[in-house]
Design a protein around this motif. Structure first.
Motif, PDB file in Angstrom:
ATOM      1  N   ILE A  90      39.976  69.335  31.690  1.00 16.62           N
ATOM      2  CA  ILE A  90      39.141  68.154  31.859  1.00 16.62           C
ATOM      3  C   ILE A  90      38.974  67.947  33.355  1.00 16.62           C
ATOM      4  O   ILE A  90      39.943  67.851  34.091  1.00 16.62           O
ATOM      5  CB  ILE A  90      39.782  66.915  31.212  1.00 16.62           C
ATOM      6  CG1 ILE A  90      39.903  67.124  29.715  1.00 16.62           C
ATOM      7  CG2 ILE A  90      38.988  65.667  31.529  1.00 16.62           C
ATOM      8  CD1 ILE A  90      40.633  66.020  29.004  1.00 16.62           C
ATOM      9  N   ASN A  91      37.743  67.896  33.794  1.00 22.79           N
ATOM     10  CA  ASN A  91      37.455  67.751  35.212  1.00 22.79           C
ATOM     11  C   ASN A  91      37.073  66.295  35.477  1.00 22.79           C
ATOM     12  O   ASN A  91      35.912  65.969  35.641  1.00 22.79           O
ATOM     13  CB  ASN A  91      36.333  68.712  35.612  1.00 22.79           C
ATOM     14  CG  ASN A  91      36.284  68.937  37.099  1.00 22.79           C
ATOM     15  OD1 ASN A  91      37.174  68.506  37.826  1.00 22.79           O
ATOM     16  ND2 ASN A  91      35.253  69.598  37.558  1.00 22.79           N
ATOM     17  N   ALA A  92      38.075  65.399  35.479  1.00 26.30           N
ATOM     18  CA  ALA A  92      37.827  63.979  35.690  1.00 26.30           C
ATOM     19  C   ALA A  92      38.897  63.421  36.614  1.00 26.30           C
ATOM     20  O   ALA A  92      39.984  63.976  36.748  1.00 26.30           O
ATOM     21  CB  ALA A  92      37.837  63.237  34.364  1.00 26.30           C
ATOM     22  N   LYS A  93      38.563  62.290  37.244  1.00 25.36           N
ATOM     23  CA  LYS A  93      39.487  61.635  38.140  1.00 25.36           C
ATOM     24  C   LYS A  93      39.321  60.133  37.963  1.00 25.36           C
ATOM     25  O   LYS A  93      38.214  59.646  37.745  1.00 25.36           O
ATOM     26  CB  LYS A  93      39.186  62.049  39.580  1.00 25.36           C
ATOM     27  CG  LYS A  93      40.166  61.551  40.581  1.00 25.36           C
ATOM     28  CD  LYS A  93      39.890  62.147  41.940  1.00 25.36           C
ATOM     29  CE  LYS A  93      40.982  61.724  42.891  1.00 25.36           C
ATOM     30  NZ  LYS A  93      40.825  62.326  44.195  1.00 25.36           N
ATOM     31  N   ASP A  94      40.417  59.381  38.066  1.00 26.20           N
ATOM     32  CA  ASP A  94      40.362  57.931  37.936  1.00 26.20           C
ATOM     33  C   ASP A  94      40.205  57.289  39.305  1.00 26.20           C
ATOM     34  O   ASP A  94      40.734  57.776  40.311  1.00 26.20           O
ATOM     35  CB  ASP A  94      41.638  57.396  37.279  1.00 26.20           C
ATOM     36  CG  ASP A  94      41.762  57.835  35.835  1.00 26.20           C
ATOM     37  OD1 ASP A  94      40.738  58.150  35.223  1.00 26.20           O
ATOM     38  OD2 ASP A  94      42.900  57.860  35.327  1.00 26.20           O
ATOM     39  N   CYS A  95      39.509  56.163  39.343  1.00 29.13           N
ATOM     40  CA  CYS A  95      39.345  55.402  40.576  1.00 29.13           C
ATOM     41  C   CYS A  95      40.688  54.758  40.918  1.00 29.13           C
ATOM     42  O   CYS A  95      41.306  54.103  40.072  1.00 29.13           O
ATOM     43  CB  CYS A  95      38.276  54.332  40.394  1.00 29.13           C
ATOM     44  SG  CYS A  95      38.119  53.220  41.803  1.00 29.13           S
ATOM     45  N   PRO A  96      41.188  54.916  42.150  1.00 28.39           N
ATOM     46  CA  PRO A  96      42.475  54.317  42.508  1.00 28.39           C
ATOM     47  C   PRO A  96      42.406  52.788  42.603  1.00 28.39           C
ATOM     48  O   PRO A  96      43.433  52.124  42.539  1.00 28.39           O
ATOM     49  CB  PRO A  96      42.798  54.926  43.868  1.00 28.39           C
ATOM     50  CG  PRO A  96      41.534  55.489  44.384  1.00 28.39           C
ATOM     51  CD  PRO A  96      40.650  55.739  43.216  1.00 28.39           C
ATOM     52  N   ASN A  97      41.217  52.213  42.708  1.00 22.97           N
ATOM     53  CA  ASN A  97      41.079  50.767  42.845  1.00 22.97           C
ATOM     54  C   ASN A  97      41.003  50.068  41.494  1.00 22.97           C
ATOM     55  O   ASN A  97      41.771  49.148  41.233  1.00 22.97           O
ATOM     56  CB  ASN A  97      39.837  50.449  43.680  1.00 22.97           C
ATOM     57  CG  ASN A  97      39.753  48.995  44.051  1.00 22.97           C
ATOM     58  OD1 ASN A  97      40.749  48.388  44.419  1.00 22.97           O
ATOM     59  ND2 ASN A  97      38.565  48.431  43.967  1.00 22.97           N
TER      60      ASN A  97
END
Length: 80
Positions: free
Chosen positions: A34-41
């Protein structure tokens, strides 16, 4: 005689089918991911894309890019 011609024709077709290669390059086999990333904010999920600078939900700035003089493109100088 006719049966011999049919057999040799079928054998040639089978040989040609086994010799065939894929069009283009050889297929590269990779594991699924899965090529996804979560927003750190805010924690919103987003597709991981090169060049994406801000979160679409909260506006958090992922990348802060400063333009500098390049080979063909120069910064604008508004002081003149």
């Amino acid at each position: 005689m006719e049966e011999k011609k049919v057999n040799s024709f079928l054998n040639r077709l089978k040989e040609n089918a086994q010799k065939q290669t894929n069009y283009g390059d050889e297929m590269e086999i990779t594991e699924a991911k899965i090529n996804a990333k979560d927003c750190p904010n805010c924690g919103a999920g987003r597709a991981k894309q090169d060049g994406l600078t801000h979160c679409a939900y909260c506006g958090f700035e992922f990348l802060n890019i400063k333009l500098t003089d390049g080979v063909y493109i120069k910064k604008e100088d508004n002081s003149i």
